[in-house]
Design an enzyme around this catalytic site. Structure first.
Site, PDB file in Angstrom:
ATOM      1  N   ALA A   1       2.541  17.925 -12.796  1.00 37.78           N
ATOM      2  CA  ALA A   1       3.657  18.851 -13.012  1.00 37.78           C
ATOM      3  C   ALA A   1       3.172  20.285 -12.820  1.00 37.78           C
ATOM      4  CB  ALA A   1       4.240  18.652 -14.405  1.00 37.78           C
ATOM      5  N   SER A   2       4.083  21.144 -12.381  1.00 37.31           N
ATOM      6  CA  SER A   2       3.708  22.512 -12.029  1.00 37.31           C
ATOM      7  C   SER A   2       3.164  23.299 -13.219  1.00 37.31           C
ATOM      8  CB  SER A   2       4.898  23.244 -11.420  1.00 37.31           C
ATOM      9  OG  SER A   2       5.995  23.239 -12.320  1.00 37.31           O
ATOM     10  N   ARG A   3       3.458  22.858 -14.433  1.00 40.24           N
ATOM     11  CA  ARG A   3       2.933  23.570 -15.609  1.00 40.24           C
ATOM     12  C   ARG A   3       1.467  23.239 -15.862  1.00 40.24           C
ATOM     13  NH1 ARG A   3       6.417  19.622 -17.203  1.00 40.24           N
ATOM     14  NH2 ARG A   3       5.634  17.967 -18.584  1.00 40.24           N
ATOM     15  N   TYR A   4       0.935  22.227 -15.162  1.00 38.63           N
ATOM     16  CA  TYR A   4      -0.443  21.807 -15.395  1.00 38.63           C
ATOM     17  C   TYR A   4      -1.409  22.254 -14.293  1.00 38.63           C
ATOM     18  CZ  TYR A   4       1.675  18.680 -18.824  1.00 38.63           C
ATOM     19  OH  TYR A   4       2.372  18.169 -19.892  1.00 38.63           O
ATOM     20  N   ILE A   5      -0.894  22.713 -13.196  1.00 40.46           N
ATOM     21  CA  ILE A   5      -1.771  23.059 -12.071  1.00 40.46           C
ATOM     22  C   ILE A   5      -1.680  24.557 -11.792  1.00 40.46           C
ATOM     23  CG2 ILE A   5      -1.735  20.781 -11.012  1.00 40.46           C
ATOM     24  CD1 ILE A   5       0.455  21.717  -9.159  1.00 40.46           C
TER      25      ILE A   5
END
Length: 887
Positions: free
Chosen positions: A124-128
């Site tokens: 997910a974009s919040r993790y990368i």
């Protein structure tokens, strides 16, 4: 008139006096659909030729530049910022950003960004996290030469196109589907694009081909510059680990390991290939192990994988870009030229801006020096007004400004008044002059670059290659592909049965006679007692004609299968003998192999895979004055001609029976086999280097640089390793001579040996990892020359010539051999061998098949084809002057 009326009705129509307004949609779709299609083409799906970006990609890059501070940013944060420019949801922005990041060119990624090899999606974009790469910062952005426009809500400015100074579109590739339009631009190699740009700047021709991050092998024969109608074929790289294991190390572009394995399992389920199991060990690199059942040929399985699975895919490029707000179909060569020319213009604009900046800096530095050195600042001490200050400074400067390149402006004078007293007190005239001199050097250099713009651009591309090209070498190997004949490599996945009396053949007749194993794509050839022949596709149940005498799988290109036949012409006519092959036929068409007379029948028929000619005994019925009732006939005496030939007369009397007396041997000339180095395959079409003439049991000798040796039957489906150094016809009594370095003993050894185990792959050097094969020879009397290493303080020893036949006798393949020398060896090479008369081979009968070389779909009328067939109609009688069946 009607349109105006509808328009008036559309404006405001009351329903039964209520306040509800009815709006007609007649005609709306015509305009709205065109607007929608244009929007999707221009704003969503197709990249611009100027910078290679789709709008969402361009907005992502601009947002990353806005946020850039050298550190990583959460992708979710970048996506949120991009929504200020992009009027769509966050999911589409995140997906587009992941696709750009996976290309490993513009975005420096951190975290789980997915895997293009396995098809795993990104986290997910919040993790990368992500930041712009150094390459992107250098070639993509330059706000001073960027054209800006208002964003969709008018709150911000976004670039119309980014000033990309590199063929980015070709490096990354691009794909999109719009309304009534699509594009598919394949990625190309970073270094090759730079080289091609330099070639274009030099006025030379260039050619570029795709290069994929998944590597693999590519055939670009029909690429057609990436235009519509072109096609490329991409294959996985498959190699053989051992007799029962294949390994896939590289996969075709547009596939991943999951989809590739699924296609292999589906082909196995359909019976087109046979595998035992598959292991997927892919991580940072691809490793798929395909385990084969015992008895399955690895070479044929590799070809079957290419024929029936995603190990080979065909990709059709379509070069479509946006130029001046219009779609343009253009090839990759023109794209590169356009990009390179655009880069030159951007470099020119950048140089002109630098020149203006340097000249402006020089101008003010010169004014500052005049102002301080001549103490003009003292002229303003008595002035009481601002205008007086400006006038005083201007008057004080006038005697000293003749060398300046432009007139002094009020803004220049105002800047002089802003100089602090501390700066004036510490002013160093020498340093000020050095600064002015440095600026003059910079101005001269920029003017030189502008005057030699092409050379400057070449130097720019060369620097990009040197700084960013390391590790971006070509991954995809360019090679011509051989066409895989699916009928030759498919696994026989079903059984063929025949009902001879009723005339049916098929795979569902399990209660009837079993014929052979076959596949569902095979053709079969059927012969009936009345002399008819038919070729038909394998099916569950097919009627071909009653009284079937022979049925088998048919290979339309097989000219070595010879049919021997004796038939009676008409109900009471003479009998004829003929030998023929079957090549050009039309499927499901009846062919008459007799002379066409009513009542004709076949007495004897045999099918011979290698042109065998048997001996038969013919018995006549006792009738009238017939004296000789029995004699032998050797089919070797009968020439092989076309299937339409009438044949030679055997007898005019009635035949009682025919018996097989002696099985036959091949009467065909040995088959010539060539090796085509371009596709690394054997062929019988004369392409490449002639290997030799092969009979049924002759084998090929193969020696690899790794020290492996084996002999194989010369099957056209055979595959060969890249490190193969010897490929020739194997002569069992001819010794193999080798010199190799033994890694354990650190000495060179000589050995000569014969191959005792046909078909077995054996290592003839030691297994130590540092062991190395120096030379190998298949000459009868080879001579080697040894060059020694020069020792410090000593003269180099004279070269040594070694007669390998005299140096060592023939020993076993596993023997260590004799030590060549104790001295250090620099190089070993082969010289011309000593003359030797090899034993001659026993020649085969000089008989060849007379038939067409190519396969046609339309057959010629009976007895009207080639001259040889016309000659076949001569009744050369063999009366009283042979494996098969009597009917």
């Amino acid at each position: 008139m009607e349109d105006d009326q509808l328009q008036n009705e559309d404006e405001n129509i009351q329903d039964n006096g209520s306040n509800e307004t009815i709006t007609r949609v007649t005609g709306m779709f015509k305009d709205w659909f065109l607007d929608y299609a244009s929007y999707v083409i221009l704003e969503r799906a197709v990249p611009a030729i100027e910078d290679g970006f789709k709008p969402v990609q361009r907005r992502i890059m601009q947002s990353m530049k806005d946020l850039d501070d050298g550190r990583y940013n959460k992708v979710a944060n970048i996506v949120g910022h991009t929504m200020q420019y992009h009027p769509h949801g966050d999911a589409s922005i995140a997906d587009a950003m992941v696709q750009v990041g996976q290309k490993d060119l513009l975005i420096d990624t951190q975290g789980n960004w997915g895997n293009i090899l396995t098809g795993d999606s990104a986290a997910a974009s919040r993790y990368i996290e992500a930041r712009l790469s150094k390459f992107a910062l250098e070639v993509v952005f330059n706000p001073k030469i960027t054209e800006w426009q208002a964003s969709y809500d008018g709150r911000r400015k976004e670039p119309v196109n980014l000033p990309v100074m590199f063929p980015l579109l070709l490096a990354q590739g691009g794909e999109g589907i719009a309304v009534g339009l699509s594009t598919k631009i394949l990625p190309h190699n970073f270094i090759e694009l730079i080289d091609a740009s330099i070639q274009h700047l030099k006025g030379k021709k260039f050619t570029i081909y795709p290069d994929f991050p998944t590597a693999g092998i590519i055939d670009v024969t029909d690429y057609r510059d990436g235009l519509r109608g072109g096609k490329i074929r991409v294959r996985a790289k498959i190699s053989q680990v051992d007799r029962s294991t294949l390994v896939i190390n590289e996969i075709p572009f547009s596939t991943n390991t999951s989809s590739l394995i699924d296609s292999i399992l589906k082909a196995n389920d359909k019976g087109k290939i046979k595998i035992k199991k598959i292991e997927d060990n892919t991580s940072s690199s691809v490793e798929i192990l395909v385990h084969l059942p015992s008895g399955i040929s690895p070479d044929k399985t590799i070809d079957a994988l290419y024929a029936f699975t995603n190990c080979e895919v065909s990709i059709s490029p379509l070069g479509c870009v946006i130029e001046n707000n219009k779609p343009l179909f253009v090839g990759v060569t023109e794209m590169l030229r356009h990009s390179t020319d655009n880069t030159v213009q951007l470099l020119k604009q950048n140089l002109e801006l630098k020149l203006d900046e340097f000249e402006e800096q020089w101008h003010f530095a010169s004014l500052e020096r005049i102002f301080i050195e001549n103490r003009i600042y003292r002229d303003i001490e008595e002035e009481e007004t601002w205008d007086g200050v400006i006038t005083a400074i201007d008057k004080g400067l006038q005697p000293h400004i003749k060398h300046l390149k432009r007139a002094i402006t009020i803004e220049d004078i105002e800047r002089l008044t802003e100089i602090r007293i501390k700066r004036i007190s510490k002013f160093d005239i020498d340093k000020a002059q050095q600064k002015i001199d440095a600026l003059e050097d910079q101005i001269a250099q920029v003017k030189h670059d502008l005057a030699h713009l092409v050379d400057y651009a070449i130097a720019y591309f060369t620097r990009l290659k040197n700084e960013y090209g390391k590790g971006r070498e070509r991954l995809t190997e360019i090679r011509l592909f051989d066409d895989v004949d699916a009928t030759k490599v498919i696994i026989r996945n079903t059984k063929l049965y025949v009902n001879r009396e009723e005339g049916f053949v098929g795979t569902s007749l399990k209660r009837d006679e079993y014929v052979c194993e076959c596949s569902d794509i095979d053709d079969i050839i059927v012969f009936t007692k009345d002399g008819k022949m038919m070729v038909t596709k394998v099916d569950a149940k097919t009627f071909v004609g009653k009284d079937i005498i022979n049925v088998e799988v048919f290979n339309k290109k097989d000219k070595r299968t010879i049919y021997n036949m004796i038939y009676r012409d008409g109900a009471k006519g003479p009998s004829y003998v003929k030998r023929f092959s079957v090549t050009g036929v039309t499927r499901d068409k009846d062919y008459d192999l007799t002379n066409g007379s009513k009542g004709s029948m076949v007495w004897y028929f045999s099918s011979n895979p290698n042109g065998e000619a048997e001996v038969i005994t013919i018995y006549l019925r006792q009738a009238g004055s017939v004296k000789k009732l029995k004699w032998d006939l050797d089919f070797a005496d009968i020439l092989i001609k076309g299937r339409n030939s009438k044949g030679n007369r055997v007898t005019k009397y009635a035949i009682k029976k025919i018996e097989l007396k002696e099985k036959g041997i091949s009467t065909l000339k040995p088959r010539k086999i060539w090796f085509d180095d371009t596709v690394q395959r054997l062929n019988v079409d004369g392409r490449g280097e002639l290997i030799g003439e092969f009979r049924g049991e002759d084998r090929l000798l193969i020696i690899n640089q790794s020290g492996m040796v084996k002999t194989i039957l010369p099957e056209l489906t055979s595959r060969f390793d890249d490190d193969m150094i010897v490929l020739e016809k194997w002569i069992p009594k001819k010794p193999i001579s080798a010199i190799y370095f033994d890694g354990e003993k650190e000495r060179h050894y000589v050995k000569r040996f014969l191959i005792d185990h046909e078909g077995k792959e054996e290592l003839f050097i030691s297994e130590h990892p540092k062991s190395l094969l120096e030379i190998v020879s298949t000459d009868w009397k080879p001579i080697a020359e040894v060059e020694f290493t020069k020792e410090r303080g000593k003269d180099r020893k004279d070269n040594l010539e070694v007669n390998l036949e005299e140096f060592i006798s023939i020993k076993g393949i596993t023997a260590l051999g004799n030590q060549l020398t104790r001295d250090k060896v620099n190089q070993i090479s082969l010289l011309e061998p000593l003359p030797y008369e090899a034993p001659e081979e026993v020649p085969a009968a000089d008989i060849e098949v007379v038939d067409e070389d190519t396969i046609s779909h339309e057959d010629t009328p009976k007895n009207t084809n080639s001259q040889s067939d016309n000659e076949d109609n001569d009744e050369d009688s063999i009366e009283e002057n042979g494996q098969g069946k009597l009917f």
